[in-house]
Design an enzyme around this catalytic site. Sequence first.
Site, PDB file in Angstrom:
ATOM      1  N   CYS A 454      16.897  85.340  62.495  1.00 42.71           N
ATOM      2  CA  CYS A 454      16.472  84.128  63.203  1.00 42.71           C
ATOM      3  C   CYS A 454      16.313  82.959  62.241  1.00 42.71           C
ATOM      4  CB  CYS A 454      15.172  84.376  63.951  1.00 42.71           C
ATOM      5  SG  CYS A 454      13.821  84.946  62.917  1.00 42.71           S
ATOM      6  N   HIS A 844       8.723  84.802  63.507  1.00 42.12           N
ATOM      7  CA  HIS A 844       9.987  84.498  64.189  1.00 42.12           C
ATOM      8  C   HIS A 844      10.239  82.998  64.145  1.00 42.12           C
ATOM      9  CE1 HIS A 844      13.259  84.689  67.018  1.00 42.12           C
ATOM     10  NE2 HIS A 844      12.643  83.890  67.873  1.00 42.12           N
TER      11      HIS A 844
END
Length: 1042
Positions: A454, A844
């Site tokens: 990510c 994230h």
Amino acid sequence: MDKILEGIVSSDHPVPLKKAIVKMVVEAAEKEVTPEQCQAMYSLTTRFVLLGEDVLQKQVGFQVLEAYARYHRPEFENFFNKDFVLGLLQQGYGPLDRKDPAIIDYIHCCLRLLISCPSVLEIFSVIQVEVLRMVCERPEPALGARLSMMLSDFVQCIPRDKPAVLFCQQLVRTIGYFHCPAGQEKELRDYVGQVTKVSTLLQNIWKAEPATLLPSLQEVFAIISSTDPSFEPSIALASLVQYIPLQMITVLIKSLTTDQNVKDASMTKALCRMIDWLSWPLAHHVDTWVIALLKGLAAVQKFTILIDVTLLKIELVFNRLWYPIVRQGALVVLSHMLLSFQHSPEAFHLVVPHVVHLVQSLRTDGLPTSKAFLVQFTELIHCMMYQYSGFPDLYDPILENIKDLPKPDEEKVKLVLNQSAWTSQSNSLSPGLLRLTGKSETGKTGLVNLGNTCYMNSIIQTLFMATDFRRHVLSLRLNSSEMLMKKLQLLFAFLAHTQRAAYAPRNFFEASRPPWFTSGSQQDCSEYLRFLLDRLHEEEKTLQVLESAQPKALPSVDGGSDNGHRPAEGAAGSPSAPADSKPEGDKRSLIERMFGGTLSTGIRCMQCNGVSEKEEPFTDLSLAFCPSTSGPLVGPQPEDPRGPGQGAVNGGSEAPEYGPHPRDHAPATHVHVGPASREPPLSVPDLVNYFLAPEILDEENAYFCEKCGSLQRAEKGMRVVAAPEYLILTLLRFSYDAQCHVRRKILDNVTIPPLMRLPVHAPVPPSSSSSPPSSPLHVDSPESSENLAKKLKPSREEEGEEEEEESRGDELRNGNAAVAKVQSVPYVLSSVVMHSGMSSESGHYYSYGRNVSGADGTQHLANHFAVGEESGNGHPHLGPSACSAPSTSTVPKKEAQAAPSGCQEARDWLLFNDSRVTFTSLQSVQNVTSRFPKDTAYVLIYRKQDVGGPRASGGGAANGVRFGAEPPLQKELLDAITKDNKLYLQEQELNARSRAIQAASANCSFRPNGSDDNDPPGSCGPSGGGGGGGGGGFNTVNRLVF
């Protein structure tokens, strides 16, 4: 009497005389006659009707037969009985064949004469059987029309119940054999009329007995899907379409597209023949059914059929536009076929050669509907040229011919293309299949998480949304496929044009991953961004060196020299931007021109006022938090019930053995810190001002002054002397806990202004026009990185002394150079990378972005940055030498409502979360931390705006051009995208068929891998941030959920 009549009619007497005598015979029918005389008269008139040599004999036969039948009904019943009718239908009449239409006309006439007689019921039953036999023998159109007229008048003759179903099916098949024998206009009109009579009969039967409709339509499909090369069904079947209730579209298309017994070859034939029906002049709703079937096939992912049919029939559909009677329906089908065929320009380019001629014809044909039709047609052409730019040789003649016609705006074009793609079709028709993972309503492409990637996905999407940078990358002419810039160019091309909902950037990941990044581990996106930009910069500089050396070893053919401005033929790969995007003689790399700025660091000895100054390039600014303001908010303390923090900023596992990094240094001590206000919260301009604020060096950090020859108390200051086109700001969201020996994430909410001004100290006049240094681009030197993380504001006691010496210090810092002029350069927010997580060691990444170019900032918004206004944090004005943002108090109410979105349209902002892309708003970007405390802004990108004139830095002529500004795709990029789009459609079709088979065998549905709509928002793995797609994820990699 019969002998007299026969003699008169057969004689050579004048026609008026014959008609007079016939009139007398008709009047004599009222008188009494014997049964034998009646039978003789009926036989004679029947012979006249069926075998008459001319029209007069046939007319006389009908007149006399009708007169005698009216007055002598019992005798006529005896004559016209069921046996006589059966003989006519099975054997004919004398030399007259039983299939002659005259026999049906004769029976039709006699039935009208017997309608009130009981014996007619027996005749009806005979005819019910015989008409079924007749339609099974495939009568010609003329006989079929006469038979339909008789059955329409006498519905009692139509078969009932189960025979009715068979009759309708056979009548449908009979229409399939109706072929027009000639091309004369009269014959064509007769043919269309005959077909219309038969189809009208079917309509009446379907209304009277609805149970016959579905079997009839199944027969239609069986006919048009036939692959028998010896049989070509007639387009007369199109006449039936207008009688099919539109409410049945859903059930019929579902039945057709999900039937596993229907082979692809049969479906292809059926669709092609339905498209041929567009030529039928009187049919209605053909276009509706054709498009419904096209959408149904797309919904169940049968793309092979769609591709084959489109390429086979697109020119035929286009040719129908020449005929006014069918052109409107043909345009609807043509629009759908072209707009949905988005994986390749092949279909559109088949019709491009004919566009100009059609436009010219529509302008001059004089029809009242042609003007409106032309506008619709040109809108379609604009959409297709937008989708497949890069073919000026094909499109220039078209643009010249339609330049005076309305042109749709870019947003409308994007919306139309997004809604029309095959991958946008819902497959609600097939409950056994899951919805095709087409692009979201945004029209943007996500990036598949390849396993804790990510950090890369968020950076790539951020760079892609940097409009001018993206356009420059796509415009480069690169020869070597091994170059990292070439791989980035290919990735950008896929993000812009792929049909996939999410693309898997495997090749780019392997090429761009820093050597110390372990594959599959979480990493720091800021570190990845610095490495990526540095690699791209070094690569281009290396090629420039090779190019400059190439002409010396290999002289040019014409004896001239390249002067380093043109890529040499022998170069492995030579990036060359468009001529207007890079000024003549500018040796800077694309990274330098887009992201490069210059910082000047000056240290003034407070004993002798000696100044040491050094300039260094930068691509991003690392903004530290002031300890006095961030101390209490540095994430959870050990006693915090949420648990202790874990370290490093999101997704990034650290690699200290590979060199120092700004985040590895703890805040400095023994420095004087002035009091700081806790209200209102910090803003980005606050952090920039803190970064640029003077720093006092004393005690352990004392400065060694060469002039004094000893450690002295000194003032260190930084200022921006060259502003980048894209300003990258990294918020250093960590704090070192000396007691626990861990780094904690700083969870402070930072206000993100949509507009900001950066103070730039530009010398006036410029000392020289020398080009910027061409040495390798330094992202952050270890020395500056450490000082940026340590620097603190001076104490309040020393502010007076600093203010007194500020003027003299400025002069000393500049030496003999001209006094620096402070320019307040406007920037508009372009992208924000968010880190989600309580720890600095894991989490994230996702990002927000919008398309914004250098000319998107408007003058009236930029004027809100008046020198005397308050900064965005509510502090008193800082003057032109401080970073600032407009406050709501200085902006008119109406404009304040527009300012948060930067004068862009609603939903202009996008949220990129790996595979998932959704619309959002600036308010969501600014409020995300207040709603989700662990989600904090980490990397921000601002775009410099052109206010009051063009930029001097040569940002490119593409700036500010909204519609059509994207550079045309080079052939190799277009070929790669076309190939992958075809592969994607084949993958989806194969997956759909497999799922359908499994669903049918298991009688249940299942969730395919890579599609998990219930992923937690913080997932960072193959399906993190949304459903998979675009080649799928790595299903063997476990998701990390924190």
